[in-house]
Design an enzyme around this catalytic site. Structure first.
Site, PDB file in Angstrom:
ATOM      1  N   GLU A  49      -3.887  99.669 -33.890  1.00 33.00           N
ATOM      2  CA  GLU A  49      -5.312  99.445 -33.660  1.00 33.00           C
ATOM      3  C   GLU A  49      -5.553  97.974 -33.333  1.00 33.00           C
ATOM      4  O   GLU A  49      -5.079  97.097 -34.052  1.00 33.00           O
ATOM      5  CB  GLU A  49      -6.099  99.837 -34.908  1.00 33.00           C
ATOM      6  CG  GLU A  49      -7.601  99.878 -34.688  1.00 33.00           C
ATOM      7  CD  GLU A  49      -8.359 100.147 -35.989  1.00 33.00           C
ATOM      8  OE1 GLU A  49      -8.820 101.284 -36.177  1.00 33.00           O
ATOM      9  OE2 GLU A  49      -8.480  99.220 -36.815  1.00 33.00           O
ATOM     10  N   TYR A 102     -12.965  98.093 -28.845  1.00 35.88           N
ATOM     11  CA  TYR A 102     -12.130  98.795 -29.821  1.00 35.88           C
ATOM     12  C   TYR A 102     -11.013  99.523 -29.082  1.00 35.88           C
ATOM     13  O   TYR A 102     -11.258 100.219 -28.086  1.00 35.88           O
ATOM     14  CB  TYR A 102     -12.962  99.815 -30.620  1.00 35.88           C
ATOM     15  CG  TYR A 102     -12.106 100.629 -31.559  1.00 35.88           C
ATOM     16  CD1 TYR A 102     -11.889 100.221 -32.857  1.00 35.88           C
ATOM     17  CD2 TYR A 102     -11.452 101.791 -31.110  1.00 35.88           C
ATOM     18  CE1 TYR A 102     -11.064 100.928 -33.704  1.00 35.88           C
ATOM     19  CE2 TYR A 102     -10.620 102.507 -31.949  1.00 35.88           C
ATOM     20  CZ  TYR A 102     -10.439 102.066 -33.244  1.00 35.88           C
ATOM     21  OH  TYR A 102      -9.601 102.768 -34.078  1.00 35.88           O
TER      22      TYR A 102
END
Ligand code: GDP
Ligand code: MN
Length: 391
Positions: free
Chosen positions: A197, A109
């Protein structure tokens, strides 16, 4: 403002982030064409909606033939895809992205967000990618690594290496990871983003790093100098109420309560919402009609507020400086004539041309509740709500 995955990938790729090769399709036939164009399969077909969590909602699929790509695309088009983030209504699928499948060894992530507390860009990373950040911070908070970037210096090689090592990068991956971090930071800064992201950033079977999913949000206040970003807006993905309000120059934010608010000035709008709460009510929205609101604009404000089925009372609170109370009053009367107002309306007018405004309201013969002060208006709105409920 949010954009689609494929758009974010294009921006990030231009900054130097490796992404899989892919193509956009607006029809099932085009999805099959894209697959053939990319060469050998398998491919991944992905619904393009402004939401994460598509994987578990059935919006991402690995396919092995162009026919399968087309059939899956067919099943996505023209319907709404509901994910954990969209709510039960979901968002409509009008585009799918077809890309070459990647062999995943590990998912990471990587997020860049605006941290208001430190007033800096904050990098959040975790070796346990794939999950959403909310879930990660709940289930595996220990895995979250944070670094803030000093805007005067930018992201430093030291910070990049520290992040790369913390994410378990080895050998050539360290340099590749640092290049990706730098590229994301540049993309964030140079486009006035509020969020970047990559989830997952994937380590492939061969040990390469590649962004499998990408998300970006932007500060709409910077659109005057980022026309190329403003052009990426996809209205089909936005709340239609907020969309129409925005088109008409109204600052509108939908909330959960029952008292619809039509107010001029953001500060007065906030104060009115506070006063409603203090009186025991809940605002249904924030709405600032802005300075110099024409009667037409007031009608649009009424339509916007009334489009919310939760609204049971409307409170109009105007402190006219640049605005004119007579224009607002004319707008209220016009709204009753044109917008099918079926709920009680409480009006408080003050400031420029207030006598004329009050005369228009009085002579209209409409069943409006008038109030003199902000506190009075909020109390009367809550009282109207209670008597509606009793009736
Ligand atoms: P999201 O669910 O909306 O965040 O969509 P993602 O693009 O992140 O896809 C969800 C999941 O699908 C990923 O976490 C991967 O596990 C899987 N996925 C996506 N692309 C590929 C791919 O090329 N190969 C494989 N094997 N899995 C993929
Ligand atoms: Mn994802």
């Amino acid at each position: 403002m949010d954009i689609h995955e494929y758009q974010a990938k294009e921006i990030l790729a231009r900054s130097g982030v490796p992404v899989p090769r892919g193509g956009l399709a607006y029809s099932p036939e085009q999805a099959a064409f894209r697959a053939r164009e990319l060469g050998e399969g398998p491919w991944v077909v992905k619904a393009q909606i402004h939401s994460g969590g598509r994987g578990e909602a059935g919006g991402v699929k690995l396919v092995h033939t162009p026919e399968e790509a087309s059939a899956y695309a067919q099943s996505l088009f023209g319907r709404n895809l509901a994910t954990r983030q969209t709510g039960p209504g979901g968002k409509p699928v009008f585009r799918v992205w077809v890309e070459e499948a990647t062999d995943i060894a590990r998912e990471i992530y990587l997020g860049f967000v605006l941290d208001r507390k430190s007033e800096r860009v904050m990098i959040v990373a975790s070796g346990h990618g794939g999950m959403e950040i909310e879930q990660l911070s709940e289930e595996d908070p220990e895995s979250l690594i944070r670094q803030t970037v000093d805007p005067a210096v930018g992201i430093t090689p030291f910070q990049c290496r520290e992040l790369a090592f913390a994410l378990g990068m080895e050998g050539e991956q360290v340099a590749a990871c640092c290049r990706i971090l730098n590229a994301c930071y540049r993309a964030f800064r140079d486009h006035d983003a509020t969020m970047v992201e990559i989830n997952p950033l994937c380590v492939t079977g061969e040990g390469r790093l590649i962004a499998l999913d990408a998300k970006m949000s932007f500060d709409s206040n910077a659109f005057f100098r980022r026309p190329e970003i403003a052009a990426l807006r996809d209205r089909s993905q936005e709340d239609p109420r907020e969309c129409t309000a925005q088109d008409n120059g109204l600052a509108y934010v939908g909330l959960d309560g029952t008292i619809g608010c039509i107010i001029n000035g953001a500060g007065l709008a906030m104060a009115t919402m506070d006063m409603i709460k203090l009186s025991g009510g809940e605002p249904a929205n924030f709405l600032d009609i802005g300075g110099g609101a024409s009667p037409e604009r007031v009608v649009t404000a009424f339509r916007t507020v009334l489009a919310d089925p939760k609204v049971q009372v409307i409170l109009v609170n105007i402190f006219a400086g640049i605005n004119r109370c007579d224009w607002v009053a004319a707008g209220i009367v016009k709204a009753f004539r044109e917008a099918n107002v079926t709920v009680p309306v409480v009006v408080r007018l003050s400031g420029t041309n207030v006598e004329e405004g009050q005369r228009i309201i009085r002579e209209s013969g409409l069943a409006l509740v008038t109030a003199d002060t902000l506190a009075d208006a909020a109390a009367k709105a809550v009282a109207a709500l209670r008597s509606e409920a009793a009736a």
